[in-house]
Design a protein around this motif. Sequence first.
Motif, mmCIF file in Angstrom:
data_model
loop_
_atom_site.group_PDB
_atom_site.id
_atom_site.type_symbol
_atom_site.label_atom_id
_atom_site.label_comp_id
_atom_site.label_asym_id
_atom_site.label_seq_id
_atom_site.Cartn_x
_atom_site.Cartn_y
_atom_site.Cartn_z
ATOM 1 N N UNK A 1 15.714 80.457 8.155
ATOM 2 C CA UNK A 1 14.570 80.942 8.933
ATOM 3 C C UNK A 1 14.978 82.183 9.727
ATOM 4 N N UNK A 2 16.168 82.135 10.322
ATOM 5 C CA UNK A 2 16.661 83.283 11.090
ATOM 6 C C UNK A 2 17.050 84.434 10.178
ATOM 7 N N UNK A 3 17.615 84.126 9.020
ATOM 8 C CA UNK A 3 17.980 85.185 8.072
ATOM 9 C C UNK A 3 16.744 85.943 7.607
ATOM 10 N N UNK A 4 15.662 85.207 7.398
ATOM 11 C CA UNK A 4 14.419 85.845 6.971
ATOM 12 C C UNK A 4 13.754 86.625 8.094
ATOM 13 N N UNK A 5 14.114 86.325 9.356
ATOM 14 C CA UNK A 5 13.374 86.874 10.500
ATOM 15 C C UNK A 5 14.100 87.971 11.261
ATOM 16 N N UNK A 6 15.386 88.196 10.979
ATOM 17 C CA UNK A 6 16.111 89.164 11.799
ATOM 18 C C UNK A 6 15.670 90.611 11.534
ATOM 19 N N UNK A 7 15.157 90.892 10.337
ATOM 20 C CA UNK A 7 14.765 92.265 10.006
ATOM 21 C C UNK A 7 13.391 92.379 9.366
ATOM 22 N N UNK A 8 12.904 91.319 8.725
ATOM 23 C CA UNK A 8 11.651 91.407 7.967
ATOM 24 C C UNK A 8 10.432 91.738 8.831
ATOM 25 N N UNK A 9 10.224 91.101 9.998
ATOM 26 C CA UNK A 9 9.058 91.476 10.818
ATOM 27 C C UNK A 9 9.052 92.956 11.190
ATOM 28 N N UNK A 10 10.223 93.517 11.500
ATOM 29 C CA UNK A 10 10.317 94.945 11.811
ATOM 30 C C UNK A 10 9.975 95.778 10.590
ATOM 31 N N UNK A 11 10.440 95.360 9.410
ATOM 32 C CA UNK A 11 10.138 96.073 8.183
ATOM 33 C C UNK A 11 8.643 96.058 7.904
ATOM 34 N N UNK A 12 7.989 94.917 8.111
ATOM 35 C CA UNK A 12 6.549 94.809 7.881
ATOM 36 C C UNK A 12 5.774 95.728 8.822
ATOM 37 N N UNK A 13 6.197 95.770 10.070
ATOM 38 C CA UNK A 13 5.525 96.657 11.023
ATOM 39 C C UNK A 13 5.724 98.115 10.644
ATOM 40 N N UNK A 14 6.922 98.455 10.140
ATOM 41 C CA UNK A 14 7.213 99.837 9.759
ATOM 42 C C UNK A 14 6.398 100.286 8.555
ATOM 43 N N UNK A 15 5.990 99.345 7.694
ATOM 44 C CA UNK A 15 5.156 99.710 6.554
ATOM 45 C C UNK A 15 3.841 100.335 7.011
ATOM 46 N N UNK A 16 3.405 99.983 8.220
ATOM 47 C CA UNK A 16 2.138 100.486 8.759
ATOM 48 C C UNK A 16 2.338 101.608 9.773
ATOM 49 N N UNK A 17 3.588 102.064 9.927
ATOM 50 C CA UNK A 17 3.890 103.093 10.925
ATOM 51 C C UNK A 17 4.296 104.399 10.246
ATOM 52 N N UNK A 18 3.988 105.491 10.891
ATOM 53 C CA UNK A 18 4.393 106.793 10.378
ATOM 54 C C UNK A 18 5.871 107.057 10.636
ATOM 55 N N UNK A 19 6.353 106.665 11.836
ATOM 56 C CA UNK A 19 7.760 106.843 12.180
ATOM 57 C C UNK A 19 8.411 105.479 12.330
ATOM 58 N N UNK A 20 9.475 105.282 11.599
ATOM 59 C CA UNK A 20 10.173 103.993 11.597
ATOM 60 C C UNK A 20 11.394 104.095 12.506
ATOM 61 N N UNK A 21 11.192 103.771 13.774
ATOM 62 C CA UNK A 21 12.239 103.902 14.776
ATOM 63 C C UNK A 21 12.725 102.537 15.229
ATOM 64 N N UNK A 22 13.999 102.483 15.588
ATOM 65 C CA UNK A 22 14.570 101.275 16.178
ATOM 66 C C UNK A 22 15.527 101.714 17.281
ATOM 67 N N UNK A 23 15.482 101.044 18.409
ATOM 68 C CA UNK A 23 16.342 101.402 19.533
ATOM 69 C C UNK A 23 17.799 101.121 19.200
#
Length: 310
Positions: free
Chosen positions: A72-94
């Motif tokens: 569950x954690x392996x699937x969640x550490x990056x996938x939600x951010x990736x999904x949000x970036x699909x809808x964003x023009x700039x894919x930024x991460x702090x």
Amino acid sequence: MKLQNYSLVSEFVLYGLCTSRHLQHLFFIFFSGIYVASVLGNLIIVVTIISDSHLHSSPMYFLLGNLSFLDIWLASFATPKMLRDFLSDRKLISFGGCMAQIFFLHFIGGAEMVLLVSMAYDRYVAICKPLHYMTVMRRQTCVGLVLVSWVIGFVHSISQVAFTVNLPYCGPNEVDSFFCDLPLVIKLACMDTYILGILMISDSGLLSMSCFLLLLVSYTVILITVRQRTAGGVSKALSTCSAHIMVVTLFFGPCIFIYVWPFSRFSVDKLLSVFYTIFTPLLNPLIYTLRNKEMKIAMKKLCNHHVTSR
């Protein structure tokens, strides 16, 4: 003396999987379904094992429940951010978010590797020493194996992040992936990181190869032992261990390729990262539930109980 003006990088730019807006919208729909199915599938396994007294008291299912929790954690550490970036023009991460992704990837990945070795040991005892199974694999032993996997994963991850976070990042901040992967991030540091990179990648490669070799030895010993004892024992042992062998192959294949050949420029690395972080957590519940009669019966009982209570 020549002074150099190092400006601290506060964020990184992720390239993602593609640049096409049309493909990104399709990927958002597809990977959203995969992510939901992965989390729900593993969550159902955890709840089923906890709610069923027979499964919860079984060493094999206790370890399987912990594997699903890690998935569950392996699937969640990056996938939600990736999904949000699909809808964003700039894919930024702090910068902090990037280091957190590296930490959780290596923490969860390292813990899963050791846990898979523990599950192989469980199958070895069950098949080769069945009369001593419940004595050897008592609850204290199982809890100890899980704690060891978490500790090794944590130590491995801290050793990676401690070096990475202290590197000087002063210029380029573009990561050619959908998450912050260690080999790609350390190449952005404003210093020669070749030797350091080899040492850090060797750490991950050593853990991966060590666990993989231990797994190979475990399953080889199981097959040899059963073959010497009974006729047709090999097919029975393969039937019992096939789910574990399949998960091990799917988990370690991409992982070893990425970290044994970490500086490859081929896009295959990105595809393997997608498989390792998104598809593997989905395949585990499918493999263990579709091929496991006890899990299917327990899930049906849980579903019937839930319907009856309503």
